[in-house]
Design a protein around this motif. Structure first.
Motif, mmCIF file in Angstrom:
data_model
loop_
_atom_site.group_PDB
_atom_site.id
_atom_site.type_symbol
_atom_site.label_atom_id
_atom_site.label_comp_id
_atom_site.label_asym_id
_atom_site.label_seq_id
_atom_site.Cartn_x
_atom_site.Cartn_y
_atom_site.Cartn_z
ATOM 1 N N GLY A 141 -25.870 55.182 10.782
ATOM 2 C CA GLY A 141 -25.837 56.173 11.835
ATOM 3 C C GLY A 141 -24.451 56.313 12.444
ATOM 4 O O GLY A 141 -23.482 55.700 11.973
ATOM 5 N N PRO A 142 -24.336 57.105 13.500
ATOM 6 C CA PRO A 142 -23.030 57.299 14.160
ATOM 7 C C PRO A 142 -22.458 55.963 14.635
ATOM 8 O O PRO A 142 -23.172 55.097 15.148
ATOM 9 C CB PRO A 142 -23.375 58.205 15.349
ATOM 10 N N GLY A 143 -21.166 55.813 14.434
ATOM 11 C CA GLY A 143 -20.519 54.583 14.886
ATOM 12 C C GLY A 143 -21.016 53.349 14.161
ATOM 13 O O GLY A 143 -21.057 52.258 14.732
ATOM 14 N N TYR A 144 -21.406 53.520 12.857
ATOM 15 C CA TYR A 144 -21.903 52.394 12.057
ATOM 16 C C TYR A 144 -23.134 51.773 12.711
ATOM 17 O O TYR A 144 -23.286 50.571 12.831
ATOM 18 C CB TYR A 144 -20.805 51.339 11.868
ATOM 19 N N ASP A 145 -24.038 52.620 13.151
ATOM 20 C CA ASP A 145 -25.281 52.177 13.778
ATOM 21 C C ASP A 145 -26.289 51.856 12.680
ATOM 22 O O ASP A 145 -26.815 52.756 12.021
ATOM 23 C CB ASP A 145 -25.818 53.268 14.706
ATOM 24 N N LEU A 146 -26.567 50.587 12.464
ATOM 25 C CA LEU A 146 -27.452 50.148 11.392
ATOM 26 C C LEU A 146 -28.910 50.195 11.844
ATOM 27 O O LEU A 146 -29.218 49.871 12.995
ATOM 28 C CB LEU A 146 -27.111 48.728 10.962
ATOM 29 N N ASP A 147 -29.797 50.570 10.932
ATOM 30 C CA ASP A 147 -31.216 50.463 11.256
ATOM 31 C C ASP A 147 -31.688 49.035 10.916
ATOM 32 O O ASP A 147 -30.946 48.252 10.306
ATOM 33 C CB ASP A 147 -32.027 51.541 10.540
ATOM 34 N N PRO A 148 -32.914 48.657 11.305
ATOM 35 C CA PRO A 148 -33.364 47.274 11.081
ATOM 36 C C PRO A 148 -33.337 46.839 9.627
ATOM 37 O O PRO A 148 -33.053 45.672 9.333
ATOM 38 C CB PRO A 148 -34.796 47.284 11.635
ATOM 39 N N TRP A 149 -33.620 47.741 8.680
ATOM 40 C CA TRP A 149 -33.636 47.361 7.268
ATOM 41 C C TRP A 149 -32.233 47.128 6.742
ATOM 42 O O TRP A 149 -32.008 46.211 5.937
ATOM 43 C CB TRP A 149 -34.353 48.433 6.454
ATOM 44 N N GLN A 150 -31.286 47.942 7.170
ATOM 45 C CA GLN A 150 -29.899 47.720 6.763
ATOM 46 C C GLN A 150 -29.362 46.405 7.333
ATOM 47 O O GLN A 150 -28.661 45.654 6.654
ATOM 48 C CB GLN A 150 -29.037 48.901 7.217
ATOM 49 N N ARG A 151 -29.733 46.132 8.583
ATOM 50 C CA ARG A 151 -29.296 44.876 9.202
ATOM 51 C C ARG A 151 -29.913 43.686 8.474
ATOM 52 O O ARG A 151 -29.258 42.676 8.236
ATOM 53 C CB ARG A 151 -29.669 44.861 10.680
ATOM 54 N N LEU A 152 -31.195 43.810 8.112
ATOM 55 C CA LEU A 152 -31.847 42.745 7.358
ATOM 56 C C LEU A 152 -31.134 42.503 6.031
ATOM 57 O O LEU A 152 -30.855 41.352 5.661
ATOM 58 C CB LEU A 152 -33.315 43.113 7.095
ATOM 59 N N PHE A 153 -30.817 43.576 5.319
ATOM 60 C CA PHE A 153 -30.148 43.430 4.031
ATOM 61 C C PHE A 153 -28.810 42.716 4.184
ATOM 62 O O PHE A 153 -28.508 41.760 3.455
ATOM 63 C CB PHE A 153 -29.946 44.796 3.379
ATOM 64 N N LEU A 154 -28.000 43.162 5.134
ATOM 65 C CA LEU A 154 -26.668 42.592 5.283
ATOM 66 C C LEU A 154 -26.718 41.137 5.752
ATOM 67 O O LEU A 154 -26.033 40.268 5.210
ATOM 68 C CB LEU A 154 -25.842 43.440 6.249
ATOM 69 N N PHE A 155 -27.544 40.854 6.777
ATOM 70 C CA PHE A 155 -27.551 39.499 7.320
ATOM 71 C C PHE A 155 -28.196 38.507 6.357
ATOM 72 O O PHE A 155 -27.775 37.353 6.267
ATOM 73 C CB PHE A 155 -28.266 39.453 8.668
ATOM 74 N N SER A 156 -29.215 38.954 5.614
ATOM 75 C CA SER A 156 -29.902 38.031 4.712
ATOM 76 C C SER A 156 -29.035 37.607 3.535
ATOM 77 O O SER A 156 -29.394 36.659 2.821
ATOM 78 C CB SER A 156 -31.205 38.660 4.201
ATOM 79 N N ARG A 157 -27.894 38.260 3.334
ATOM 80 C CA ARG A 157 -26.970 37.800 2.291
ATOM 81 C C ARG A 157 -26.484 36.391 2.606
ATOM 82 O O ARG A 157 -26.104 35.636 1.705
ATOM 83 C CB ARG A 157 -25.757 38.732 2.165
ATOM 84 N N ALA A 158 -26.485 36.027 3.894
ATOM 85 C CA ALA A 158 -25.998 34.707 4.299
ATOM 86 C C ALA A 158 -27.078 33.629 4.233
ATOM 87 O O ALA A 158 -26.780 32.445 4.376
ATOM 88 C CB ALA A 158 -25.434 34.767 5.722
ATOM 89 N N ASP A 159 -28.335 34.029 4.033
ATOM 90 C CA ASP A 159 -29.427 33.055 4.083
ATOM 91 C C ASP A 159 -29.244 31.917 3.089
ATOM 92 O O ASP A 159 -29.623 30.774 3.363
ATOM 93 C CB ASP A 159 -30.768 33.745 3.827
ATOM 94 N N THR A 160 -28.696 32.218 1.908
ATOM 95 C CA THR A 160 -28.547 31.188 0.883
ATOM 96 C C THR A 160 -27.256 30.394 1.044
ATOM 97 O O THR A 160 -26.927 29.569 0.185
ATOM 98 C CB THR A 160 -28.572 31.824 -0.523
ATOM 99 N N ILE A 161 -26.541 30.632 2.166
ATOM 100 C CA ILE A 161 -25.286 29.916 2.412
ATOM 101 C C ILE A 161 -25.396 29.032 3.649
ATOM 102 O O ILE A 161 -25.126 27.823 3.590
ATOM 103 C CB ILE A 161 -24.112 30.909 2.578
ATOM 104 N N TYR A 162 -25.802 29.615 4.792
ATOM 105 C CA TYR A 162 -25.809 28.818 6.017
ATOM 106 C C TYR A 162 -26.958 27.807 6.001
ATOM 107 O O TYR A 162 -27.932 27.962 5.262
ATOM 108 C CB TYR A 162 -25.878 29.708 7.260
ATOM 109 N N GLY A 163 -26.825 26.759 6.819
ATOM 110 C CA GLY A 163 -27.854 25.724 6.878
ATOM 111 C C GLY A 163 -27.908 24.870 5.633
ATOM 112 O O GLY A 163 -28.889 24.168 5.404
ATOM 113 N N GLY A 164 -26.848 24.888 4.821
ATOM 114 C CA GLY A 164 -26.823 24.162 3.560
ATOM 115 C C GLY A 164 -27.009 25.135 2.411
ATOM 116 O O GLY A 164 -28.091 25.691 2.216
ATOM 117 N N SER A 165 -25.945 25.400 1.668
ATOM 118 C CA SER A 165 -25.991 26.413 0.613
ATOM 119 C C SER A 165 -26.961 26.004 -0.492
ATOM 120 O O SER A 165 -27.350 24.843 -0.630
ATOM 121 C CB SER A 165 -24.591 26.607 0.010
#
Length: 398
Positions: free
Chosen positions: A353-377
């Motif tokens: 969206g305007p100003g790089y406004d992410l919807d919940p699914w886009q935010r889920l996709f981007l943030f979940s990329r880190a799931d297999t790294i943080y807390g012990g890769s």
């Protein structure tokens, strides 16, 4: 583990559900669904007040022993609370690191004086904590910690620890009054030897906190710099130089009963994605339908494995292996769910969206990329399973 509620557990489940229905009203009702992975900054102050409301009514630290200010609830009742909390779509808690990690660690390893000083503030959500483990050269390889601390005189009869170094990926440090720090206190020591577990106030001249902005636009992670930062000599948990055992004990608590609430949250995300697939017709695609069905089955396997893990607490080697398996399972599943959300939504998922406004699914996709790294890769979890559970030769290290 018996998966059916006993009569007393059914009564407790009804009590929790009724309390949440009665109290998630008014201003608190607006907090439903807020916070969580990738959204930790969302309504932080309001969620903090909700946490304190929970504390005033006896709903924090429910698994702690009564003598330490908790309710001493059984494992099954703790599971019930977290399940009902997630089902009510109650806001993400802001005191996880204090309540679920440091508090149990102090109960297990701390001195009576440390327990009396810090546990009440954690239970009442009056003092927030962050975790000082990872460093630029010691992320998943925690034994490579280089932050140093030394004892110096602070008067004729007192001493203090002086800390120098850097931590990174420190969640919510900007809101925290304290940080628990793994630091090297024996010069020349290597790997897991010579480390100490220190409790350090963040509101001092020698501590600088810098936010790290992520792809999601949030900045819940931080860099923390220590330049001659100080803490009292008796604020070391366990014996000086034996901090590795304390640090590993804390990571064991990280895989506790709150993970069952996490699974319910995952279920809610998957159900919502199914509704999207029905609404836009992508569920008619046999490939999409197969992947959604697979995600449904895998999530149930993860839930049952989490229950098995909890039932094995106290069996040291089994617990180590189960915790690593659990991390591998849920992290990979959640990252895959983010990818599946992009597939279900098609080209619509490619535009912000305007100003790089992410919807919940886009935010889920981007943030979940880190799931297999943080807390012990994933790589570290597989090494733990290979070396400590299966007894395979250790990976060659430089």
């Amino acid at each position: 583990m018996d998966l059916t509620d006993a009569p007393e557990d059914r009564a407790f489940r009804a009590e929790v559900r009724a309390w949440l229905e009665d109290h998630l009203v008014g201003d608190f009702a607006a907090l439903k669904g807020l916070g969580g992975s990738g959204k930790d900054l969302e309504a932080h102050d309001e969620r903090l007040e909700w946490d304190r409301h929970l504390a005033r009514h006896g709903w924090t630290c429910i698994g702690w022993p009564v003598e330490h200010g908790g309710r001493g609830l059984s494992l099954s009742q703790q599971v019930i609370f977290h399940e009902e909390y997630a089902r009510a779509n109650a806001p993400a808690r802001v005191n996880h690191l204090g309540e679920e990690l440091l508090g149990p660690t102090l109960i297990a390893f701390g001195t009576p004086e440390q327990q009396q000083r810090f546990l009440p503030g954690i239970r009442a959500v009056e003092e927030l904590w962050c975790q000082g483990y990872s460093e630029p050269g010691a992320g998943s390889d925690l034994a490579n910690v280089q932050t140093k601390a030394r004892l110096v005189s602070a008067g004729s009869t007192t001493q203090e620890w002086v800390i120098d170094g850097q931590k990174v990926w420190t969640s919510l440090a900007q809101f925290s009054e304290w940080i628990f720090v793994l630091a090297r206190t024996e010069p020349g020591s290597q790997r897991h030897h010579g480390l100490s577990f220190l409790l350090v106030p963040t509101r001092q001249e020698g501590v600088e906190i810098r936010g790290i902005e992520q792809l999601t636009g949030g900045a819940e992670f931080n860099e923390v710099f220590f330049t001659a930062a100080r803490t009292e000599a008796d604020l070391v948990v366990g014996e000086p130089g034996q901090g590795w055992a304390v640090a590993m004990g804390l990571l064991g608590f990280e895989r506790g009963v709150s993970t069952l609430g996490q699974q319910v949250g995952f279920r809610r995300e998957l159900d919502a994605l199914l509704e999207v697939a029905r609404g836009n017709g992508s569920l008619d695609d046999p490939v999409v339908r197969d992947r959604l069905a697979r995600a449904d089955v895998e999530l149930e396997v993860i839930r049952l494995n989490a229950l098995r893990t909890l039932s094995q607490q106290g069996e040291a080697e089994q617990s180590v292996g189960s915790a690593s398996v659990a991390k591998l399972l849920w992290a990979t599943w959640h990252r895959t769910l983010g990818e599946l959300a992009m597939l279900v939504r098609g080209t619509e998922a490619l535009t912000a969206g305007p100003g790089y406004d992410l919807d919940p699914w886009q935010r889920l996709f981007l943030f979940s990329r880190a799931d297999t790294i943080y807390g012990g890769s994933d790589e570290v979890q597989r090494n733990i399973l290979a070396e400590r559970v299966l007894g395979l030769p250790k990976e060659a290290r430089a």
